[in-house]
Design an enzyme around this catalytic site. Structure first.
Site, PDB file in Angstrom:
ATOM      1  N   ASP A   1      17.719  36.349 -37.465  1.00 23.51           N
ATOM      2  CA  ASP A   1      17.685  34.882 -37.516  1.00 23.51           C
ATOM      3  C   ASP A   1      18.619  34.449 -38.636  1.00 23.51           C
ATOM      4  O   ASP A   1      19.689  35.007 -38.781  1.00 23.51           O
ATOM      5  CB  ASP A   1      16.252  34.391 -37.717  1.00 23.51           C
ATOM      6  CG  ASP A   1      16.024  32.988 -37.149  1.00 23.51           C
ATOM      7  OD1 ASP A   1      16.912  32.134 -37.318  1.00 23.51           O
ATOM      8  OD2 ASP A   1      14.970  32.743 -36.547  1.00 23.51           O
TER       9      ASP A   1
ATOM     10  N   HIS B   1      21.674  33.953 -37.213  1.00 27.63           N
ATOM     11  CA  HIS B   1      21.935  32.655 -36.593  1.00 27.63           C
ATOM     12  C   HIS B   1      22.752  31.754 -37.517  1.00 27.63           C
ATOM     13  O   HIS B   1      23.554  30.943 -37.059  1.00 27.63           O
ATOM     14  CB  HIS B   1      20.614  31.959 -36.227  1.00 27.63           C
ATOM     15  CG  HIS B   1      19.860  32.638 -35.122  1.00 27.63           C
ATOM     16  ND1 HIS B   1      20.468  33.453 -34.205  1.00 27.63           N
ATOM     17  CD2 HIS B   1      18.548  32.613 -34.788  1.00 27.63           C
ATOM     18  CE1 HIS B   1      19.564  33.909 -33.349  1.00 27.63           C
ATOM     19  NE2 HIS B   1      18.390  33.415 -33.680  1.00 27.63           N
TER      20      HIS B   1
END
Length: 524
Positions: free
Chosen positions: A257, A291
């Protein structure tokens, strides 16, 4: 005889110094622990209690393999992992009971104990050259099992416990889908209301959820660590939440993430505590998979301010710098500086500032629910193989305000898009695209484009595209390469576009005026 006495004296001094150097160090192998991979949680916790009773100390893990359940740290305790040591955490969910209070994605709740947990402590450290392995796959697989179910499935005992222990929890309607899962994984490290935290040198890998997550803490130093959580859900790297005086340096992060995320609580729950994250420095870090490289939000309801990001490399992240929020969050993000950053292989935007993170919201009166982005300044950035240079997106009742980009050189498929902004400046910005305009600006006021360019202008495509823009200065531009159209302007609200000190010798058409553009909107 004198020589013998001297030798004895030296031996005594050496022994004294050695004893003194090791005083306060507790070798876990001498306390009932083992380095053969057999569960030894009681021995580790007993060693921590022993050191704590003596005012503090260092729990030393020599080379070898260790297995443990969650560890509760106390004041003046250091966990030291020698080179060659691997501390693994149990895959048995029962080991993480009873539930404890923690902040999960910005909401306080009771759920599984973090792997490394501290509350109301000070002077806690995790140091060394060893590896700490969260063995998160079991947790990830349970999330996948719950999320992939096409219909109702029997609740586990953990889900029933969560419901029983979180009665009255407050959350916004959009978060219902997450609440319905009733399965909230533990953070790798979460300290609450602690002071003076040092995490240095070690490698964290395979976190069940967020990796380093101090909450309501002060004076945090995270330096020289590696975080490696490949192909895993929501395994952010470093997430300070409602913390003050945070220093992150010399770290290498590759996760499933966001690499580094700065937060301060979600919606009503975050505003209830009202504690911002402030005084944060991030420097000399490399980010690979993730991300986002450095992300602010979207849980920023307590506010985020006074942040510096410098001397970092993002290579392969989805986005570089990302600031995100939505109506209903509230909170102010302000006083942010980004400088001396290199980006490569960015899959989405190099820069993203988005107040429309929840697309399903509608305009509402300005209130404590209204998020604010302002006073954000970015300089000295190089980006190659980038999908999109950037997006700045405000909401109608609160444009993104007082933003500047200086000395920016980005090669991207698409350029910058600005929508609903106020007081945005670009200085010395070379944005070279292969698709569309370098600058596409809509519904915005009070802008400066100073010495902007593309290194490879696109045929029949304007470098700058304006729609419903007012009070703008475009100055000091000298397109060095043949450019078909420099500006395309349209929209009935477009007015006060001033061109000054430009040299357009290499431009075929300076302004392409749209049908809705009023006469006199552009002043040359």
């Amino acid at each position: 005889m004198k020589i013998k006495n001297i030798i004895l004296l030296l031996c005594f001094i050496t022994g004294f110094n050695t004893a003194f150097a090791n005083e306060g160090w507790i070798n876990i192998l001498n306390e009932g622990g083992n380095n053969k991979g057999i569960l030894c949680t009681p021995a580790i916790q007993k060693a921590i209690e022993k050191a704590s009773k003596n005012g503090g100390g260092t729990i030393f893990f020599p080379a070898g393999n260790y297995l443990t359940g969650p560890i509760t740290l106390k004041s003046n305790i250091t966990i030291y992992l020698d080179a060659g040591s691997v501390l693994k955490f149990s895959e048995n969910f029962d080991d993480y009971l009873p539930y404890v209070e923690m902040r999960y994605e910005g909401i306080m709740m009771k759920t599984f104990s973090p792997l490394l947990y501290a509350k109301d402590a000070e002077n806690i450290s995790i140091k060394g050259r060893g590896v700490i392995d969260g063995q998160g796959k079991a947790w990830w697989n349970e999330v996948y099992r719950i999320e992939s179910a096409k219909g109702p499935i029997p609740e586990t005992k953990y889900q029933k416990m969560w419901t029983e222990q979180n009665k009255g929890i407050v959350y916004s309607p959009y978060y219902q889908r997450t609440i319905d899962k009733k399965f909230f994984r533990p953070a790798f490290f979460q300290a609450q209301n602690c002071k003076n935290i040092l995490i240095e040198g070690v490698t964290f890998q395979n976190s069940p959820f967020w990796t380093i997550n101090p909450v309501f803490c002060e004076n945090i130093n995270i330096t020289g660590i590696t975080i490696f959580n490949p192909h895993s859900p929501n395994t952010d790297g470093i997430n300070p939440s409602s913390c003050k005086n945070v220093h992150i340096s010399n770290c290498h992060i590759s996760v499933g993430d966001d690499c580094i995320t700065i937060k301060s609580g979600r919606d009503e729950d975050g505003r209830k505590y009202g504690i911002p994250t402030e005084n944060v420095t991030i420097t000399n870090c490399t980010m690979l998979s993730g991300h986002g490289g450095v992300v602010i939000g979207s849980e920023m309801s307590g506010g985020i301010k006074k942040i510096t990001i410098s001397n970092c490399v993002f290579d392969g992240t989805d986005r570089g710098i990302r600031i995100k929020s939505a109506r209903g969050r509230g909170g102010v993000v302000e006083d942010i500086r980004v400088d001396n950053v290199v980006m490569k292989n960015i899959k989405e935007e190099a820069f993203m500032m988005n107040l429309f993170y929840d697309k399903n919201t509608v305009e509402e009166p300005v209130s404590e629910r209204t998020p604010i982005f302002r006073n954000i300044h970015i300089s000295n950035v190089t980006g190659t193989n980038v999908n999109k240079a950037g997006t700045v997106l405000g909401i109608s009742e609160m444009p993104v305000q007082n933003i500047s980009f200086s000395n920016i050189n980005i090669q991207a498929t698409e350029g910058f898009t600005l929508n609903t902004t106020d007081n945005v400046e670009f200085h010395d910005a070379k944005i070279t695209t292969t698709l569309g305009s370098s600058f596409k600006i809509e519904n915005s006021n009070n802008l400066i484009l100073d010495n902007v360019a593309s290194m490879k202008p696109i045929a029949n495509t304007a470098l700058i595209k304006l729609t419903d823009v007012s009070n703008m200065m475009i100055s000091n531009n000298f397109p060095m390469f043949a450019t078909d159209v420099f500006i395309e302007a349209n929209g009935a609200k477009t007015k006060g576009i001033f061109l000054k000190n430009n040299v357009f010798n290499n431009v075929k058409k300076v302004i392409n005026k749209g049908a809705a553009l009023n006469a006199g909107a552009v002043v040359e």
